[in-house]
Design a protein around this motif. Structure first.
Motif, PDB file in Angstrom:
ATOM      1  N   THR A 138      60.623  15.950  -0.719  1.00 38.82           N
ATOM      2  CA  THR A 138      61.484  14.833  -1.097  1.00 38.82           C
ATOM      3  C   THR A 138      60.636  13.847  -1.886  1.00 38.82           C
ATOM      4  O   THR A 138      59.516  13.534  -1.489  1.00 38.82           O
ATOM      5  N   PHE A 139      61.163  13.326  -2.973  1.00 37.72           N
ATOM      6  CA  PHE A 139      60.339  12.634  -3.953  1.00 37.72           C
ATOM      7  C   PHE A 139      60.434  11.118  -3.879  1.00 37.72           C
ATOM      8  O   PHE A 139      61.459  10.550  -3.491  1.00 37.72           O
ATOM      9  N   VAL A 140      59.340  10.492  -4.287  1.00 34.10           N
ATOM     10  CA  VAL A 140      59.344   9.071  -4.623  1.00 34.10           C
ATOM     11  C   VAL A 140      59.695   9.013  -6.110  1.00 34.10           C
ATOM     12  O   VAL A 140      58.965   9.535  -6.954  1.00 34.10           O
ATOM     13  N   SER A 141      60.825   8.402  -6.438  1.00 35.55           N
ATOM     14  CA  SER A 141      61.351   8.450  -7.801  1.00 35.55           C
ATOM     15  C   SER A 141      61.816   7.068  -8.238  1.00 35.55           C
ATOM     16  O   SER A 141      62.200   6.232  -7.416  1.00 35.55           O
ATOM     17  N   LYS A 142      61.821   6.842  -9.531  1.00 41.62           N
ATOM     18  CA  LYS A 142      62.352   5.571 -10.022  1.00 41.62           C
ATOM     19  C   LYS A 142      63.868   5.577  -9.883  1.00 41.62           C
ATOM     20  O   LYS A 142      64.539   6.606 -10.067  1.00 41.62           O
ATOM     21  N   ILE A 143      64.407   4.421  -9.549  1.00 45.10           N
ATOM     22  CA  ILE A 143      65.809   4.295  -9.185  1.00 45.10           C
ATOM     23  C   ILE A 143      66.750   4.629 -10.340  1.00 45.10           C
ATOM     24  O   ILE A 143      67.889   5.062 -10.132  1.00 45.10           O
ATOM     25  N   GLU A 144      66.278   4.484 -11.575  1.00 35.73           N
ATOM     26  CA  GLU A 144      67.131   4.751 -12.739  1.00 35.73           C
ATOM     27  C   GLU A 144      67.617   6.201 -12.782  1.00 35.73           C
ATOM     28  O   GLU A 144      68.668   6.503 -13.359  1.00 35.73           O
ATOM     29  N   LEU A 145      66.848   7.128 -12.185  1.00 36.37           N
ATOM     30  CA  LEU A 145      67.213   8.544 -12.234  1.00 36.37           C
ATOM     31  C   LEU A 145      68.330   8.901 -11.267  1.00 36.37           C
ATOM     32  O   LEU A 145      68.845  10.019 -11.301  1.00 36.37           O
ATOM     33  N   ALA A 146      68.713   7.963 -10.417  1.00 35.43           N
ATOM     34  CA  ALA A 146      69.740   8.248  -9.412  1.00 35.43           C
ATOM     35  C   ALA A 146      71.158   8.148  -9.965  1.00 35.43           C
ATOM     36  O   ALA A 146      72.124   8.318  -9.222  1.00 35.43           O
ATOM     37  N   LYS A 147      71.291   7.865 -11.254  1.00 33.06           N
ATOM     38  CA  LYS A 147      72.611   7.779 -11.875  1.00 33.06           C
ATOM     39  C   LYS A 147      72.607   8.477 -13.225  1.00 33.06           C
ATOM     40  O   LYS A 147      71.629   8.411 -13.966  1.00 33.06           O
ATOM     41  N   LYS A 205      71.331  12.239  -2.256  1.00 35.06           N
ATOM     42  CA  LYS A 205      71.648  12.926  -0.999  1.00 35.06           C
ATOM     43  C   LYS A 205      70.415  13.417  -0.250  1.00 35.06           C
ATOM     44  O   LYS A 205      70.500  13.710   0.948  1.00 35.06           O
ATOM     45  N   SER A 206      69.281  13.541  -0.911  1.00 35.27           N
ATOM     46  CA  SER A 206      68.102  14.140  -0.293  1.00 35.27           C
ATOM     47  C   SER A 206      67.294  13.165   0.550  1.00 35.27           C
ATOM     48  O   SER A 206      66.405  13.579   1.293  1.00 35.27           O
ATOM     49  N   GLY A 207      67.580  11.867   0.407  1.00 35.46           N
ATOM     50  CA  GLY A 207      66.766  10.875   1.098  1.00 35.46           C
ATOM     51  C   GLY A 207      65.577  10.417   0.290  1.00 35.46           C
ATOM     52  O   GLY A 207      64.667   9.777   0.822  1.00 35.46           O
ATOM     53  N   ALA A 208      65.555  10.714  -0.989  1.00 35.20           N
ATOM     54  CA  ALA A 208      64.446  10.315  -1.862  1.00 35.20           C
ATOM     55  C   ALA A 208      64.255   8.803  -1.835  1.00 35.20           C
ATOM     56  O   ALA A 208      65.206   8.039  -1.659  1.00 35.20           O
ATOM     57  N   ALA A 209      62.999   8.392  -2.009  1.00 39.23           N
ATOM     58  CA  ALA A 209      62.695   6.967  -2.123  1.00 39.23           C
ATOM     59  C   ALA A 209      62.966   6.539  -3.558  1.00 39.23           C
ATOM     60  O   ALA A 209      62.226   6.903  -4.478  1.00 39.23           O
ATOM     61  N   LYS A 213      59.449   7.520   7.306  1.00 36.59           N
ATOM     62  CA  LYS A 213      60.056   7.693   8.633  1.00 36.59           C
ATOM     63  C   LYS A 213      60.874   8.977   8.685  1.00 36.59           C
ATOM     64  O   LYS A 213      60.920   9.663   9.720  1.00 36.59           O
ATOM     65  N   LEU A 214      61.517   9.314   7.569  1.00 35.51           N
ATOM     66  CA  LEU A 214      62.304  10.545   7.511  1.00 35.51           C
ATOM     67  C   LEU A 214      61.419  11.775   7.675  1.00 35.51           C
ATOM     68  O   LEU A 214      61.706  12.662   8.487  1.00 35.51           O
ATOM     69  N   ILE A 215      60.328  11.840   6.912  1.00 28.51           N
ATOM     70  CA  ILE A 215      59.477  13.034   7.014  1.00 28.51           C
ATOM     71  C   ILE A 215      58.753  13.082   8.354  1.00 28.51           C
ATOM     72  O   ILE A 215      58.453  14.170   8.862  1.00 28.51           O
ATOM     73  N   GLN A 216      58.476  11.920   8.935  1.00 26.37           N
ATOM     74  CA  GLN A 216      57.838  11.877  10.249  1.00 26.37           C
ATOM     75  C   GLN A 216      58.764  12.465  11.319  1.00 26.37           C
ATOM     76  O   GLN A 216      58.333  13.237  12.181  1.00 26.37           O
ATOM     77  N   SER A 217      60.025  12.116  11.242  1.00 22.68           N
ATOM     78  CA  SER A 217      60.971  12.568  12.269  1.00 22.68           C
ATOM     79  C   SER A 217      61.399  14.015  12.071  1.00 22.68           C
ATOM     80  O   SER A 217      61.681  14.725  13.050  1.00 22.68           O
ATOM     81  N   GLU A 218      61.434  14.475  10.816  1.00 27.94           N
ATOM     82  CA  GLU A 218      61.946  15.815  10.525  1.00 27.94           C
ATOM     83  C   GLU A 218      60.850  16.845  10.242  1.00 27.94           C
ATOM     84  O   GLU A 218      61.147  18.026  10.062  1.00 27.94           O
ATOM     85  N   ASN A 219      59.595  16.401  10.183  1.00 30.11           N
ATOM     86  CA  ASN A 219      58.490  17.286   9.782  1.00 30.11           C
ATOM     87  C   ASN A 219      58.740  17.895   8.401  1.00 30.11           C
ATOM     88  O   ASN A 219      58.502  19.084   8.169  1.00 30.11           O
ATOM     89  N   HIS A 220      59.234  17.062   7.497  1.00 26.17           N
ATOM     90  CA  HIS A 220      59.437  17.458   6.113  1.00 26.17           C
ATOM     91  C   HIS A 220      58.266  16.938   5.275  1.00 26.17           C
ATOM     92  O   HIS A 220      57.237  16.541   5.822  1.00 26.17           O
ATOM     93  N   SER A 221      58.417  16.950   3.961  1.00 21.24           N
ATOM     94  CA  SER A 221      57.321  16.497   3.104  1.00 21.24           C
ATOM     95  C   SER A 221      57.807  15.487   2.079  1.00 21.24           C
ATOM     96  O   SER A 221      58.979  15.494   1.681  1.00 21.24           O
ATOM     97  N   ALA A 222      56.897  14.621   1.668  1.00 16.74           N
ATOM     98  CA  ALA A 222      57.142  13.680   0.583  1.00 16.74           C
ATOM     99  C   ALA A 222      56.246  14.059  -0.585  1.00 16.74           C
ATOM    100  O   ALA A 222      55.130  14.557  -0.389  1.00 16.74           O
ATOM    101  N   VAL A 223      56.736  13.831  -1.793  1.00 11.32           N
ATOM    102  CA  VAL A 223      55.948  14.087  -2.993  1.00 11.32           C
ATOM    103  C   VAL A 223      55.810  12.772  -3.752  1.00 11.32           C
ATOM    104  O   VAL A 223      56.814  12.117  -4.049  1.00 11.32           O
ATOM    105  N   ILE A 224      54.579  12.409  -4.064  1.00  9.24           N
ATOM    106  CA  ILE A 224      54.338  11.152  -4.768  1.00  9.24           C
ATOM    107  C   ILE A 224      53.367  11.387  -5.912  1.00  9.24           C
ATOM    108  O   ILE A 224      52.441  12.203  -5.806  1.00  9.24           O
ATOM    109  N   PHE A 225      53.597  10.694  -7.011  1.00  9.80           N
ATOM    110  CA  PHE A 225      52.722  10.752  -8.182  1.00  9.80           C
ATOM    111  C   PHE A 225      52.004   9.404  -8.281  1.00  9.80           C
ATOM    112  O   PHE A 225      52.556   8.446  -8.844  1.00  9.80           O
TER     113      PHE A 225
END
Length: 246
Positions: free
Chosen positions: A101-110, A121-125, A144-156
């Motif tokens: 799940t990515f850390v992304s700029k908000i402009e890409l959400a539309k 829908k993915s819970g991206a930041a 907090k999401l990846i901590q609770s679900e044992n998922h991963s975050a991707v950051i650049f």
């Protein structure tokens, strides 16, 4: 002659790209509303496989190397250099078992079929670069999401793309927030090479016959280390990977 190929093959690929964005957007909407988030993620995985292997239409290739047995019973923070928007599809596809799940700029959400829907829908930041407080809150929520679900975050951590391949210094702030809210996370660097050459500016023309490589590097255990040192180690590991030797 090469430029002619660039224009012709780019046109073919971008028609394909636009078509699959629309098709998979509809697939995501149906999957999410009928079957839930897990089904929608499966659609997203195959969307990104289609984007990645569609690069063959331009004569380009992608190689993804991961020699590490990464855990699925703890969260992971993937830290990567950033060359183009095409950095993202191979990470989603090849690391799909970790729910990246990515850390992304908000402009890409539309406004972008498939991509914007998945970000929402993915819970991206979804961060506003002009609002530091909002960015921290969003990244903390993802942690907090990846901590609770044992998922991963991707950051650049460069903060923006560097199509030339010359890496900018990594910023500590985003990784720091992720680690503070997901203290069990393992930090894993990813070295990306070639996507900037493939997509130097805009999306047309793309550069045909480009070789793109992704390498998952040795995990970094952040426990008992200053966060600045963790980020420095990740940056140095990525800088140490030479082009075309991945």
């Amino acid at each position: 002659m090469k430029k002619i190929f660039d224009y012709l093959l780019s046109a073919v690929y971008l028609l394909y790209f636009g078509l699959i964005l629309v098709i998979f957007h509809l697939g995501q909407v149906v999957a999410y509303n009928v079957f839930g988030r897990k089904a929608q993620k499966t659609v997203v995985d195959w969307l990104n496989a289609s984007i990645t292997f569609g690069w063959l239409l331009t004569g380009s290739t992608v190689r993804f190397r991961n020699r590490h047995h990464l855990p699925t019973d703890r969260p992971i923070i993937f830290v990567a250099n950033h060359q183009s928007m095409f950095d993202i599809p191979p990470i989603i596809w090849f690391l799909r078992r970790h729910w990246p799940t990515f850390v992304s700029k908000i402009e890409l959400a539309k406004g972008i079929p498939s991509i914007s829907y998945n970000l929402r829908k993915s819970g991206a930041a979804l961060i506003n670069r002009k609002d530091g407080k909002q960015a921290v809150v969003e990244i903390a929520r993802l942690a907090k999401l990846i901590q609770s679900e044992n998922h991963s975050a991707v950051i650049f951590p460069e903060g923006t793309r560097s199509a030339t391949g010359t890496m900018r210094p990594f910023a500590v702030g985003g990784v720091s927030t992720l680690l503070k809210r997901a203290p069990k996370a393992l930090v894993v660097p990813i070295a990306i090479d070639g996507t900037g050459r493939f997509n130097p500016k805009g999306v047309f023309p793309l550069r045909s016959f480009t070789r793109m490589t992704f390498t998952v590097l040795s995990p970094i255990e952040p426990a008992d280390q200053p966060i600045e040192e963790v980020v420095k180690r990740a940056e140095e590991a990525i800088r140490g990977v030479k082009s075309y030797e991945l």
